[in-house]
Design an enzyme around this catalytic site. Structure first.
Site, PDB file in Angstrom:
ATOM      1  N   SER A 135     -43.765  36.015 -17.954  1.00 57.90           N
ATOM      2  CA  SER A 135     -43.696  36.469 -19.342  1.00 57.90           C
ATOM      3  C   SER A 135     -42.251  36.652 -19.752  1.00 57.90           C
ATOM      4  CB  SER A 135     -44.437  37.802 -19.461  1.00 57.90           C
ATOM      5  OG  SER A 135     -43.942  38.532 -20.549  1.00 57.90           O
ATOM      6  N   LEU A 190     -50.666  46.846 -33.144  1.00 59.30           N
ATOM      7  CA  LEU A 190     -50.938  45.589 -33.860  1.00 59.30           C
ATOM      8  C   LEU A 190     -51.778  44.643 -33.000  1.00 59.30           C
ATOM      9  CD1 LEU A 190     -47.429  45.050 -35.508  1.00 59.30           C
ATOM     10  CD2 LEU A 190     -49.495  45.984 -36.561  1.00 59.30           C
ATOM     11  N   SER A 192     -51.565  43.704 -29.697  1.00 55.23           N
ATOM     12  CA  SER A 192     -50.920  42.707 -28.844  1.00 55.23           C
ATOM     13  C   SER A 192     -51.807  42.373 -27.647  1.00 55.23           C
ATOM     14  CB  SER A 192     -49.558  43.208 -28.371  1.00 55.23           C
ATOM     15  OG  SER A 192     -49.703  44.451 -27.734  1.00 55.23           O
ATOM     16  N   ASP A 194     -60.514  43.975 -33.015  1.00 57.92           N
ATOM     17  CA  ASP A 194     -59.206  43.361 -32.761  1.00 57.92           C
ATOM     18  C   ASP A 194     -59.348  41.923 -32.261  1.00 57.92           C
ATOM     19  OD1 ASP A 194     -58.511  45.933 -33.332  1.00 57.92           O
ATOM     20  OD2 ASP A 194     -57.984  46.481 -31.277  1.00 57.92           O
TER      21      ASP A 194
END
Ligand code: GLA
Length: 379
Positions: free
Chosen positions: A67, A121, A123, A168
């Site tokens: 990542s 938000l 993620s 979500d």
């Protein structure tokens, strides 16, 4: 940040091209808060910040994931995934729920993102969905976006172990440009509702230490309220299916009455906002303010910082409405309205927030954007 940046990062990391690049966005919720796990309605939209996953089959006996945001790598066996407690559980968990695990290849993968983590938000939903759509493309799994959203939700709730509703993952999967997603969380029916206005996202950057524990307390309270209501109405499908009147006359303990009133009224506000959007094309800002007030006083999940933003936003010409978005207890708030008004207000909001709380807020402007997608596929 885009698909070619993800491809280049893959090339730099592994020295070859990925087979597939997929991506999925974060979300904000326009209205319908704490209704999803109560069988109610929600109206989120996908934002213009995304997480990208690039993936390739490999002959190695383990899978590797790198990542750029976590600046570290993880390893797991794609066919025998165990929970590690590490950030890559959101990725390896997708493998754990594959239909035919024995047929899974080991992979090399990278993750890149311009979606802030830990701000509310979604993620994690974006990471799960970006992984799910990329892996599905890689192994010719023809499951629908809706099924992949459900798979991602299972990863979050059953593998990572965070208890949440379906909003979500559905928003990240099914968002469409220029539309909010109207989702009935009991039947999982959806409709796209045109939404042309811009949204200002305001990250209060304030401590969210209470978020997990209070979220669980609220879920329990809602469950208790439902059980008490069911003693009077045995057929009641879920908490959102009760009417506010039924809640008021049930003589619930005061804290349970407050939570149940919020849920039953909030799900109706979603319906009202959808009706206004369809009729006029504009958001009814009063409904957003009412939602915030209800979250503040009945659901008790707001904070002084979120309240401050909503009352400041109210003073700005061209802002139609504002409210906290997501779980609350910190995180982000939104304001909806004219693009110029929202864009012009950002720096002064950040400056006065800093003098009021000593905290550095972050803001982003977004429209409703597209949901999860395969970006490139060389297979
Ligand atoms: C969090 C959860 C969602 C939803 C919201 C509150 O964001 O992940 O499922 O419950 O809180 O509306």
């Amino acid at each position: 940040m885009n698909a070619s940046a993800a491809r280049e990062f893959f090339l730099k990391t592994y020295g070859c091209e990925p087979d597939v690049v997929g991506s999925a966005p974060g979300r904000v919720n326009l209205i319908g808060e704490h209704t999803d796990y109560n069988g109610g309605q929600v109206l989120p939209l996908a934002i213009d910040r995304r997480t990208y996953v690039a993936m390739k089959r490999t002959g190695a006996d383990r899978s590797r994931i790198v990542s750029d945001t976590a600046a570290e790598s993880g390893e797991f066996d794609a066919r025998l995934v165990e929970r590690s407690g590490e950030w890559w559980d959101y990725i390896s968990g997708v493998f754990a729920f594959a239909e035919d695990k024995s047929a899974l290849p080991q992979v090399q993968a990278v993750v890149t993102s311009n979606l802030p983590t830990g701000s509310g938000l979604s993620s994690s939903a974006a990471l799960e969905m970006a992984t799910a759509i990329t892996l599905a493309q890689l192994v010719d799994d023809a499951r629908s976006l809706k099924d992949l959203a459900l798979l991602s939700w299972r990863v979050e709730t059953q593998f990572v172990g965070v208890s949440c509703g379906v909003m979500d993952q559905f928003a990240s999967a099914l968002g469409e440009k220029g539309h909010a997603l109207h989702l009935w969380c009991d039947t999982l029916a959806t409709e796209q509702v045109k939404m042309r206005e811009a949204v200002l996202i305001f990250d209060t950057n304030s401590p969210r230490s209470l978020r997990g524990s209070q979220f669980n307390v609220r879920q329990r309270e809602c469950q208790e309220a439902l059980e008490l209501l069911r003693a009077r109405q045995p057929g009641l499908a879920n908490l959102a299916a009760a009417t506010p009147e039924e809640v008021r006359t049930a003589h619930l303990p005061r804290n349970l009455e407050k939570r149940a009133l919020h849920v039953t009224e909030e799900t109706r506000r979603v319906e009202s906002l959808v009706a206004v959007l369809k009729k006029t094309g504009d958001v009814d800002g009063d409904l957003l303010y009412q939602s915030h007030e209800s979250l503040r006083t009945l659901y008790e999940c707001s904070t002084p910082q979120l309240d401050w933003f909503v009352s400041e936003a109210r003073k700005i010409r061209g802002v139609r409405g504002a409210r906290l978005t997501g779980a609350g207890w910190g995180g982000c708030a939104i304001a909806v309205g004219e693009l110029d008004a929202l864009s012009g207000a950002q720096s002064s909001l950040i400056a006065s927030y800093k003098s009021a709380f000593g905290l550095d807020a972050r803001t982003w402007l977004t429209n409703a954007e597209a949901g999860a997608r395969v970006e490139t596929s060389g297979k």
